[in-house]
Design a protein around this motif. Structure first.
Motif, short mmCIF file in Angstrom:
data_model
loop_
_atom_site.label_atom_id
_atom_site.label_comp_id
_atom_site.label_asym_id
_atom_site.label_seq_id
_atom_site.Cartn_x
_atom_site.Cartn_y
_atom_site.Cartn_z
N ALA A 41 -2.55 -8.50 -0.83
CA ALA A 41 -3.28 -7.82 -1.90
C ALA A 41 -4.14 -6.66 -1.39
O ALA A 41 -4.14 -5.57 -1.96
CB ALA A 41 -4.13 -8.82 -2.67
N ALA A 42 -4.88 -6.87 -0.31
CA ALA A 42 -5.77 -5.83 0.20
C ALA A 42 -5.00 -4.61 0.70
O ALA A 42 -5.36 -3.47 0.41
CB ALA A 42 -6.67 -6.38 1.31
N SER A 45 -3.40 -2.69 -2.22
CA SER A 45 -4.42 -1.87 -2.90
C SER A 45 -4.78 -0.64 -2.08
O SER A 45 -4.95 0.45 -2.63
CB SER A 45 -5.68 -2.70 -3.16
OG SER A 45 -5.40 -3.74 -4.05
N GLU A 46 -4.87 -0.80 -0.78
CA GLU A 46 -5.20 0.33 0.08
C GLU A 46 -4.09 1.38 0.06
O GLU A 46 -4.36 2.58 -0.03
CB GLU A 46 -5.46 -0.15 1.51
CG GLU A 46 -5.89 0.96 2.45
CD GLU A 46 -6.24 0.44 3.82
OE1 GLU A 46 -7.41 0.02 4.00
OE2 GLU A 46 -5.36 0.46 4.71
N LEU A 48 -1.99 2.00 -2.34
CA LEU A 48 -2.04 2.68 -3.63
C LEU A 48 -3.22 3.64 -3.72
O LEU A 48 -3.08 4.76 -4.21
CB LEU A 48 -2.09 1.67 -4.77
CG LEU A 48 -0.82 0.86 -5.01
CD1 LEU A 48 -1.03 -0.12 -6.15
CD2 LEU A 48 0.38 1.74 -5.27
N ASP A 49 -4.38 3.19 -3.27
CA ASP A 49 -5.58 4.02 -3.34
C ASP A 49 -5.43 5.28 -2.51
O ASP A 49 -5.62 6.39 -3.01
CB ASP A 49 -6.80 3.22 -2.87
CG ASP A 49 -8.04 4.08 -2.76
OD1 ASP A 49 -8.38 4.78 -3.74
OD2 ASP A 49 -8.68 4.09 -1.68
#
Length: 143
Positions: A41-42, A45-46, A48-49
């Motif tokens: 998950a982390a 998210s990174e 994508l960000d």
């Protein structure tokens, strides 16, 4: 072979899309399933960000649609790993600890990154190696 691909490798491909770069070859190995990139998950998210930042779109030779296609293809071959335990504190840069957590939980052999200094700064030692894309390709040729 399970690997964790740091975000800086993806960004390197998006900003300098040379097919001869080591980063490109590592991502290509992922897409052809020679190696299995691990994701949690982390890190998801990174990815994508960071990849959606205006600076990336402005400096990439790829369009937004192409960047999304590259990421979709990469995500398609990633193996999802749930992380149930955090190894804290470990690295000097807290924002990199999620890579350690993912490598441990997924039993990855390598973390492939250009951030060797921070990723090797931890007090705890594990079974995987932190290696640049160039070093990883050399390692693969030896085997």
């Amino acid at each position: 072979m399970k690997v964790v691909i740091d975000t800086n490798i993806i960004i390197n491909v998006l900003l300098s899309p040379s097919r001869s770069s080591a980063s490109f070859k590592v991502i290509e190995m992922c897409l052809t399933k020679e190696i299995i990139p691990q994701i949690g998950a982390a890190l998801f998210s990174e990815y994508l960000d960071v990849s959606s930042r205006d600076k990336i779109f402005e400096n990439s030779s790829f369009t937004k649609i192409e960047i999304n296609q590259i990421l979709d293809g990469f995500f398609h071959v990633c193996e999802w790993t749930n992380i149930n335990y955090l190894w804290r504190p470990n690295l000097k840069d807290e924002s990199d600890n999620h890579l350690v957590d993912l490598a441990v939980a997924s039993e990855a052999e390598f973390i492939i990154s250009y951030n060797l200094k921070d990723l090797t700064s931890g007090e705890l030692k594990f079974h995987w190696n932190v290696i640049t894309p160039e070093q990883f390709l050399q390692e693969k040729r030896r085997k």
